[in-house]
Write an enzyme that holds these catalytic residues in place. Structure first.
Site, PDB file in Angstrom:
ATOM      1  N   GLY A  19       0.773  -1.235   0.000  1.00 10.89           N
ATOM      2  CA  GLY A  19       0.000   0.000   0.000  1.00 10.89           C
ATOM      3  C   GLY A  19       0.806   1.287   0.000  1.00 10.89           C
ATOM      4  O   GLY A  19       0.367   2.303   0.530  1.00 10.89           O
ATOM      5  N   THR A  20       1.997   1.274  -0.636  1.00  9.60           N
ATOM      6  CA  THR A  20       2.781   2.519  -0.684  1.00  9.60           C
ATOM      7  C   THR A  20       2.099   3.573  -1.551  1.00  9.60           C
ATOM      8  O   THR A  20       2.140   4.763  -1.234  1.00  9.60           O
ATOM      9  CB  THR A  20       4.218   2.267  -1.182  1.00  9.60           C
ATOM     10  N   ASN A  21       1.460   3.146  -2.637  1.00  5.50           N
ATOM     11  CA  ASN A  21       0.728   4.112  -3.470  1.00  5.50           C
ATOM     12  C   ASN A  21      -0.512   4.632  -2.748  1.00  5.50           C
ATOM     13  O   ASN A  21      -0.874   5.803  -2.870  1.00  5.50           O
ATOM     14  CB  ASN A  21       0.344   3.499  -4.819  1.00  5.50           C
ATOM     15  N   MET A  98      -3.567  -6.515  -7.793  1.00  4.03           N
ATOM     16  CA  MET A  98      -2.978  -7.541  -8.670  1.00  4.03           C
ATOM     17  C   MET A  98      -3.970  -8.411  -9.432  1.00  4.03           C
ATOM     18  O   MET A  98      -3.594  -9.434  -9.972  1.00  4.03           O
ATOM     19  CB  MET A  98      -2.058  -8.447  -7.839  1.00  4.03           C
ATOM     20  N   ILE A 100      -6.702  -8.648 -12.602  1.00  5.36           N
ATOM     21  CA  ILE A 100      -7.286  -7.998 -13.775  1.00  5.36           C
ATOM     22  C   ILE A 100      -8.775  -8.333 -13.745  1.00  5.36           C
ATOM     23  O   ILE A 100      -9.171  -9.489 -13.884  1.00  5.36           O
ATOM     24  CB  ILE A 100      -6.624  -8.494 -15.084  1.00  5.36           C
ATOM     25  N   ASN A 115      -5.215   3.462 -12.973  1.00  3.45           N
ATOM     26  CA  ASN A 115      -4.146   2.584 -12.507  1.00  3.45           C
ATOM     27  C   ASN A 115      -2.813   3.294 -12.692  1.00  3.45           C
ATOM     28  O   ASN A 115      -2.665   4.106 -13.599  1.00  3.45           O
ATOM     29  CB  ASN A 115      -4.166   1.287 -13.343  1.00  3.45           C
ATOM     30  N   HIS A 117       1.128   2.450 -13.512  1.00  7.48           N
ATOM     31  CA  HIS A 117       1.983   1.367 -14.017  1.00  7.48           C
ATOM     32  C   HIS A 117       3.433   1.837 -13.975  1.00  7.48           C
ATOM     33  O   HIS A 117       3.728   2.959 -14.381  1.00  7.48           O
ATOM     34  CB  HIS A 117       1.573   1.023 -15.464  1.00  7.48           C
TER      35      HIS A 117
END
Length: 214
Positions: A19-21, A98, A100, A115, A117
């Protein structure tokens, strides 16, 4: 569907890991960078994701939809869509998520899911390109610049309209781990909150698969 609180948009963040983002988004919200939106719920595909702890520390509601509990991605996607509708999500952010999801989710929320990337799309992207593999491939190719991309999510993996990109230099002695950290710090954690803020300010317009910042 507008967020109900004072015209605020409801942001639901999907996570699978550390959960760094998500933390970058929480920090941006608390510093006032994201003015017209609030993270109202964090949904994890894993029960033990540390991202859930981060959310709880900041008083954000959490839900867990374990991918392994479902026979296939379609059944999982149906429940995910239901959860997003229950949370009245105006914007859905993949932050190290993670799975799709089936197109039944993306088609229900066109240009409302984004998202981040860890590469400059269209390089090193698509199915199977996630985590360290992206950086391993970038180093193997010998690129001098890599970076991160925030894009809208469509049924094509990493194929949706590009919102923001930021380049990061590759150093001669980089390992995939060192490069991953630099891309996170210099690009991902900066452009993801920026893109979310622009969305919440109604400043993003999509025309012919291109995003224009108004």
């Amino acid at each position: 569907m507008k967020g109900l609180v004072n015209g605020m948009k409801n942001i639901v963040v999907l996570v699978s890991g550390g959960g760094t983002n998500l933390q970058a988004l929480i920090d941006a919200q608390e510093s006032g960078m994201i003015k017209n939106g609030r993270i109202t719920c964090v949904i994890s595909s894993k029960a033990d994701a540390y991202a859930l702890e981060r959310a709880k520390k900041h008083g954000i509601k959490t839900r867990v939809l374990v991918r392994k509990d479902y026979p296939d991605v379609i059944e999982y996607s149906k429940d995910m869509l239901k959860a997003l509708q229950e949370e009245k999500a105006d914007l859905v952010v993949y932050a190290g998520f993670m799975t799709i999801l089936d197109e039944l989710v993306t088609k229900a929320m066109p240009n409302k899911m984004m998202n981040v990337h860890p590469a400059l799309i269209p390089s090193f992207c698509g199915k199977g390109y996630y985590g360290l593999r992206v950086h391993e491939e970038a180093l193997a190719k010998g690129v001098k610049l890599t970076g991160a991309t925030v894009h809208f999510v469509t049924e094509v993996c990493d194929g949706g309209p590009i919102i923001l990109q930021k380049a990061v230099e590759v150093q001669d002695n980089d390992t995939p781990e060192i490069l991953q950290k630099r891309v996170m710090e210099q690009a991902e954690w900066k452009i993801l909150p920026q893109a979310v803020a622009l969305f919440c300010d109604d400043r993003l317009e999509v025309k012919d698969n291109k995003v224009y910042v108004r």
